[in-house]
Write an enzyme that holds these catalytic residues in place. Sequence first.
Site, PDB file in Angstrom:
ATOM      1  N   ILE A 116       0.842  -1.209   0.000  1.00 46.46           N
ATOM      2  CA  ILE A 116       0.000   0.000   0.000  1.00 46.46           C
ATOM      3  C   ILE A 116       0.874   1.255   0.000  1.00 46.46           C
ATOM      4  CG2 ILE A 116      -1.970   1.161   1.060  1.00 46.46           C
ATOM      5  CD1 ILE A 116      -2.637  -1.477   2.476  1.00 46.46           C
TER       6      ILE A 116
ATOM      7  N   LYS B 220      12.645  -0.296   5.627  1.00 47.17           N
ATOM      8  CA  LYS B 220      13.692  -1.192   6.130  1.00 47.17           C
ATOM      9  C   LYS B 220      14.040  -2.278   5.104  1.00 47.17           C
ATOM     10  CE  LYS B 220      14.319  -4.287  10.137  1.00 47.17           C
ATOM     11  NZ  LYS B 220      13.589  -4.883  11.277  1.00 47.17           N
TER      12      LYS B 220
ATOM     13  N   THR C 188      -5.930  -0.405  10.542  1.00 43.13           N
ATOM     14  CA  THR C 188      -6.690  -1.465   9.882  1.00 43.13           C
ATOM     15  C   THR C 188      -8.017  -1.708  10.601  1.00 43.13           C
ATOM     16  OG1 THR C 188      -6.706  -3.876   9.605  1.00 43.13           O
ATOM     17  CG2 THR C 188      -5.195  -3.035  11.228  1.00 43.13           C
TER      18      THR C 188
ATOM     19  N   GLU D 184      -8.976  -4.455  11.333  1.00 47.36           N
ATOM     20  CA  GLU D 184      -8.798  -5.640  12.174  1.00 47.36           C
ATOM     21  C   GLU D 184      -8.704  -5.281  13.655  1.00 47.36           C
ATOM     22  OE1 GLU D 184      -6.245  -8.731  10.635  1.00 47.36           O
ATOM     23  OE2 GLU D 184      -6.464  -7.974   8.603  1.00 47.36           O
TER      24      GLU D 184
ATOM     25  N   TYR E  92      -1.035  -9.609  15.267  1.00 46.21           N
ATOM     26  CA  TYR E  92      -0.952  -8.482  14.315  1.00 46.21           C
ATOM     27  C   TYR E  92      -1.935  -7.375  14.692  1.00 46.21           C
ATOM     28  CZ  TYR E  92      -2.278  -5.783  10.163  1.00 46.21           C
ATOM     29  OH  TYR E  92      -2.606  -4.762   9.307  1.00 46.21           O
TER      30      TYR E  92
ATOM     31  N   LYS F 146      -1.359  -3.488  16.082  1.00 46.33           N
ATOM     32  CA  LYS F 146      -1.892  -2.312  15.368  1.00 46.33           C
ATOM     33  C   LYS F 146      -2.795  -1.493  16.305  1.00 46.33           C
ATOM     34  CE  LYS F 146      -1.461  -1.253  11.584  1.00 46.33           C
ATOM     35  NZ  LYS F 146      -0.430  -0.421  10.900  1.00 46.33           N
TER      36      LYS F 146
ATOM     37  N   LYS G 257      -0.411 -12.951   0.478  1.00 44.92           N
ATOM     38  CA  LYS G 257      -1.771 -12.539   0.833  1.00 44.92           C
ATOM     39  C   LYS G 257      -2.757 -13.160  -0.157  1.00 44.92           C
ATOM     40  CE  LYS G 257      -0.227  -9.757   4.089  1.00 44.92           C
ATOM     41  NZ  LYS G 257      -0.081  -8.336   3.998  1.00 44.92           N
ATOM     42  N   LEU G 258      -4.015 -13.271   0.272  1.00 43.69           N
ATOM     43  CA  LEU G 258      -4.957 -14.134  -0.444  1.00 43.69           C
ATOM     44  C   LEU G 258      -5.060 -13.871  -1.960  1.00 43.69           C
ATOM     45  CD1 LEU G 258      -7.041 -16.431  -0.270  1.00 43.69           C
ATOM     46  CD2 LEU G 258      -8.796 -14.685  -0.009  1.00 43.69           C
TER      47      LEU G 258
ATOM     48  N   ARG H  15      -6.940 -21.074  10.070  1.00 47.89           N
ATOM     49  CA  ARG H  15      -6.037 -20.178  10.808  1.00 47.89           C
ATOM     50  C   ARG H  15      -6.492 -20.165  12.273  1.00 47.89           C
ATOM     51  NH1 ARG H  15      -6.026 -14.147   8.596  1.00 47.89           N
ATOM     52  NH2 ARG H  15      -4.323 -14.875   7.281  1.00 47.89           N
TER      53      ARG H  15
HETATM   54  P1  NAD Z   1       3.472  -4.755   3.394  1.00 45.17           P
HETATM   55  O1  NAD Z   1       3.871  -5.867   4.308  1.00 45.17           O
HETATM   56  O2  NAD Z   1       3.248  -5.028   1.951  1.00 45.17           O
HETATM   57  O3  NAD Z   1       4.549  -3.574   3.489  1.00 45.17           O
HETATM   58  C1  NAD Z   1       5.133  -3.161   4.680  1.00 45.17           C
HETATM   59  C2  NAD Z   1       6.388  -2.354   4.348  1.00 45.17           C
HETATM   60  O4  NAD Z   1       6.927  -1.873   5.577  1.00 45.17           O
HETATM   61  C3  NAD Z   1       7.476  -3.182   3.656  1.00 45.17           C
HETATM   62  O5  NAD Z   1       8.011  -2.453   2.576  1.00 45.17           O
HETATM   63  C4  NAD Z   1       8.526  -3.368   4.756  1.00 45.17           C
HETATM   64  O6  NAD Z   1       9.844  -3.476   4.256  1.00 45.17           O
HETATM   65  C5  NAD Z   1       8.332  -2.107   5.573  1.00 45.17           C
HETATM   66  N1  NAD Z   1       8.772  -2.264   6.976  1.00 45.17           N
HETATM   67  C6  NAD Z   1       8.501  -3.297   7.800  1.00 45.17           C
HETATM   68  N2  NAD Z   1       9.092  -3.088   8.997  1.00 45.17           N
HETATM   69  C7  NAD Z   1       9.732  -1.892   8.916  1.00 45.17           C
HETATM   70  C8  NAD Z   1      10.482  -1.134   9.826  1.00 45.17           C
HETATM   71  N3  NAD Z   1      10.733  -1.578  11.075  1.00 45.17           N
HETATM   72  N4  NAD Z   1      10.983   0.056   9.424  1.00 45.17           N
HETATM   73  C9  NAD Z   1      10.749   0.511   8.172  1.00 45.17           C
HETATM   74  N5  NAD Z   1      10.053  -0.172   7.254  1.00 45.17           N
HETATM   75  C10 NAD Z   1       9.537  -1.369   7.626  1.00 45.17           C
HETATM   76  O7  NAD Z   1       2.175  -4.130   4.071  1.00 45.17           O
HETATM   77  P2  NAD Z   1       0.901  -3.441   3.400  1.00 45.17           P
HETATM   78  O8  NAD Z   1      -0.112  -4.478   3.112  1.00 45.17           O
HETATM   79  O9  NAD Z   1       1.349  -2.523   2.335  1.00 45.17           O
HETATM   80  O10 NAD Z   1       0.354  -2.598   4.639  1.00 45.17           O
HETATM   81  C11 NAD Z   1       0.828  -1.257   4.874  1.00 45.17           C
HETATM   82  C12 NAD Z   1       0.117  -0.695   6.084  1.00 45.17           C
HETATM   83  O11 NAD Z   1      -1.286  -0.694   5.864  1.00 45.17           O
HETATM   84  C13 NAD Z   1       0.341  -1.504   7.374  1.00 45.17           C
HETATM   85  O12 NAD Z   1       0.505  -0.604   8.437  1.00 45.17           O
HETATM   86  C14 NAD Z   1      -0.937  -2.319   7.518  1.00 45.17           C
HETATM   87  O13 NAD Z   1      -1.195  -2.580   8.882  1.00 45.17           O
HETATM   88  C15 NAD Z   1      -1.955  -1.375   6.926  1.00 45.17           C
HETATM   89  N6  NAD Z   1      -3.153  -1.994   6.323  1.00 45.17           N
HETATM   90  C16 NAD Z   1      -3.026  -3.010   5.404  1.00 45.17           C
HETATM   91  C17 NAD Z   1      -4.172  -3.539   4.804  1.00 45.17           C
HETATM   92  C18 NAD Z   1      -4.060  -4.617   3.752  1.00 45.17           C
HETATM   93  O14 NAD Z   1      -5.093  -5.122   3.289  1.00 45.17           O
HETATM   94  N7  NAD Z   1      -2.878  -4.994   3.293  1.00 45.17           N
HETATM   95  C19 NAD Z   1      -5.442  -3.048   5.152  1.00 45.17           C
HETATM   96  C20 NAD Z   1      -5.535  -2.021   6.093  1.00 45.17           C
HETATM   97  C21 NAD Z   1      -4.379  -1.494   6.663  1.00 45.17           C
HETATM   98  P1  TYD Z   2      -5.103 -12.288   4.137  1.00 46.36           P
HETATM   99  O1  TYD Z   2      -4.890 -11.887   2.710  1.00 46.36           O
HETATM  100  O2  TYD Z   2      -3.969 -12.928   4.876  1.00 46.36           O
HETATM  101  O3  TYD Z   2      -5.660 -11.006   4.907  1.00 46.36           O
HETATM  102  P2  TYD Z   2      -6.262 -10.860   6.416  1.00 46.36           P
HETATM  103  O4  TYD Z   2      -5.986 -12.090   7.184  1.00 46.36           O
HETATM  104  O5  TYD Z   2      -5.482  -9.693   6.931  1.00 46.36           O
HETATM  105  O6  TYD Z   2      -7.715 -10.591   6.238  1.00 46.36           O
HETATM  106  O7  TYD Z   2      -6.317 -13.309   4.181  1.00 46.36           O
HETATM  107  C1  TYD Z   2      -7.602 -12.944   3.702  1.00 46.36           C
HETATM  108  C2  TYD Z   2      -8.538 -14.082   4.037  1.00 46.36           C
HETATM  109  O8  TYD Z   2      -8.169 -15.233   3.261  1.00 46.36           O
HETATM  110  C3  TYD Z   2      -8.485 -14.541   5.495  1.00 46.36           C
HETATM  111  O9  TYD Z   2      -9.808 -14.888   5.910  1.00 46.36           O
HETATM  112  C4  TYD Z   2      -7.597 -15.773   5.477  1.00 46.36           C
HETATM  113  C5  TYD Z   2      -7.875 -16.353   4.098  1.00 46.36           C
HETATM  114  N1  TYD Z   2      -6.754 -17.069   3.455  1.00 46.36           N
HETATM  115  C6  TYD Z   2      -6.940 -18.346   2.939  1.00 46.36           C
HETATM  116  O10 TYD Z   2      -8.056 -18.918   3.014  1.00 46.36           O
HETATM  117  N2  TYD Z   2      -5.900 -18.967   2.324  1.00 46.36           N
HETATM  118  C7  TYD Z   2      -4.655 -18.403   2.221  1.00 46.36           C
HETATM  119  O11 TYD Z   2      -3.712 -19.033   1.685  1.00 46.36           O
HETATM  120  C8  TYD Z   2      -4.475 -17.071   2.756  1.00 46.36           C
HETATM  121  C9  TYD Z   2      -3.155 -16.392   2.666  1.00 46.36           C
HETATM  122  C10 TYD Z   2      -5.551 -16.451   3.347  1.00 46.36           C
END
Ligand code: NAD
Ligand code: TYD
Length: 344
Positions: free
Chosen positions: A12, A34, A125, A127, A153, A157, A192-193, A276
């Site tokens: 993101i 990082k 998030t 979550e 996690y 957060k 991720k899924l 999970r």
């Molecule tokens: P991601 O795991 O793809 O990216 C995380 C980034 O942070 C990576 O580039 C990693 O190298 C960097 N990082 C990790 N630890 C670090 C540290 N100690 N110092 C500096 N950089 C560091 O995660 P994402 O899915 O892009 O999520 C980004 C943010 O959005 C997170 O805070 C997450 O909680 C939040 N978020 C994610 C989702 C989602 O669906 N992915 C939804 C809502 C909120």
């Molecule tokens: P994920 O992408 O890990 O996001 P989050 O747990 O933060 O919602 O998972 C999305 C949903 O998909 C969650 O209900 C767990 C499920 N899941 C699977 O069923 N199989 C998989 O291999 C993964 C990674 C997730």
Amino acid sequence: MKFLVTGGAGFIGGNFVHYMVNKYPEDMIVNLDKLTYAGNLETCKPVEDKPNYKFVKGDIADREFIFDLFEKEHFDVVVNFAAESHVDRSIEDPEIFVKTNVMGTTTLLDACVKYGIKRYHQVSTDEVYGDLPLDRPDLFFTEETPLHTSSPYSSAKASADLFVLAYHRTYGLPVTISRCSNNYGPYHFPEKLIPLIISRALNDETIPVYGTGENVRDWLHVYDHCTAIDLIVRNGREGEVYNVGGHNERTNLQVVKTVLKALNKPESLITFVEDRKGHDRRYAIDPTKLETELGWQPKYTFDTGIPMTIQWYLDNKEWWENIISGEYQNYFEKMYVEKGRAEK
Ligand code: NAD
Ligand code: TYD
């Protein structure tokens, strides 16, 4: 204005950096990351030569480094994406989640207080609210829903969110928080899924579905998350939390079947695997506050965003093939194959 964006080599944060660098050429965007397993400089390639962009490698939890950086750079705004972000990894090894997500956040907050930052935005998030029952489609998370976390996690957060709000109340730091639902889109790490389904289906590999596949997630295209954060950072009220989501609820099984159909792959690839631990049942966001106060509207629905995302993965095979051929192999082996959850 000068922005510090942390975690901009991740999913993101990377999309947000692209969005900001292109939309606001007069602003300077410093991307601090990082480069953990989830960070990838390839994600930053499209902007790396832009004059209003700079990359710095470092850890948000490294106090000396962070204070030196703030001393040198004179940031106006900090947007904190940096985090350990994967629930499954947090179940295996919670400690790094406390270090990065909690202590990294408080380190940034301390630097923001010392250097008089004009706005600190925490990317959080949905979550943090825990989960909703599957048989109550009338219930949604609002900003008033109590924090009630399930995984290491989400607990980390939620702790970070509480520190952000405390720094507002105690030190008067101008903060905002966004709590978004599940994102999907370009540059999403294939553990991720949605990217996992796409990348494995394209290789005719099994798709592991946890439990019965009935768990519900509320999916938002990452572009719409970026526009929401941009609005909140510029116009959101200090000390406020804004929920972000677009009412795109789907069961995991629906998501898998939609992607398989779009790729013309058989449903026989679906493999039900061990659930999970503590698996949240349903997430669903009420984004009314963001819509009415700041006029935010998402551009994509799930039905328009998913085909675009699949096309991106088809057009950018090199990006994700490099990831799944490296360290990620060991992760998949440990989390799925050794536990008998999936074939290699
Ligand atoms: P991601 O795991 O793809 O990216 C995380 C980034 O942070 C990576 O580039 C990693 O190298 C960097 N990082 C990790 N630890 C670090 C540290 N100690 N110092 C500096 N950089 C560091 O995660 P994402 O899915 O892009 O999520 C980004 C943010 O959005 C997170 O805070 C997450 O909680 C939040 N978020 C994610 C989702 C989602 O669906 N992915 C939804 C809502 C909120
Ligand atoms: P994920 O992408 O890990 O996001 P989050 O747990 O933060 O919602 O998972 C999305 C949903 O998909 C969650 O209900 C767990 C499920 N899941 C699977 O069923 N199989 C998989 O291999 C993964 C990674 C997730």
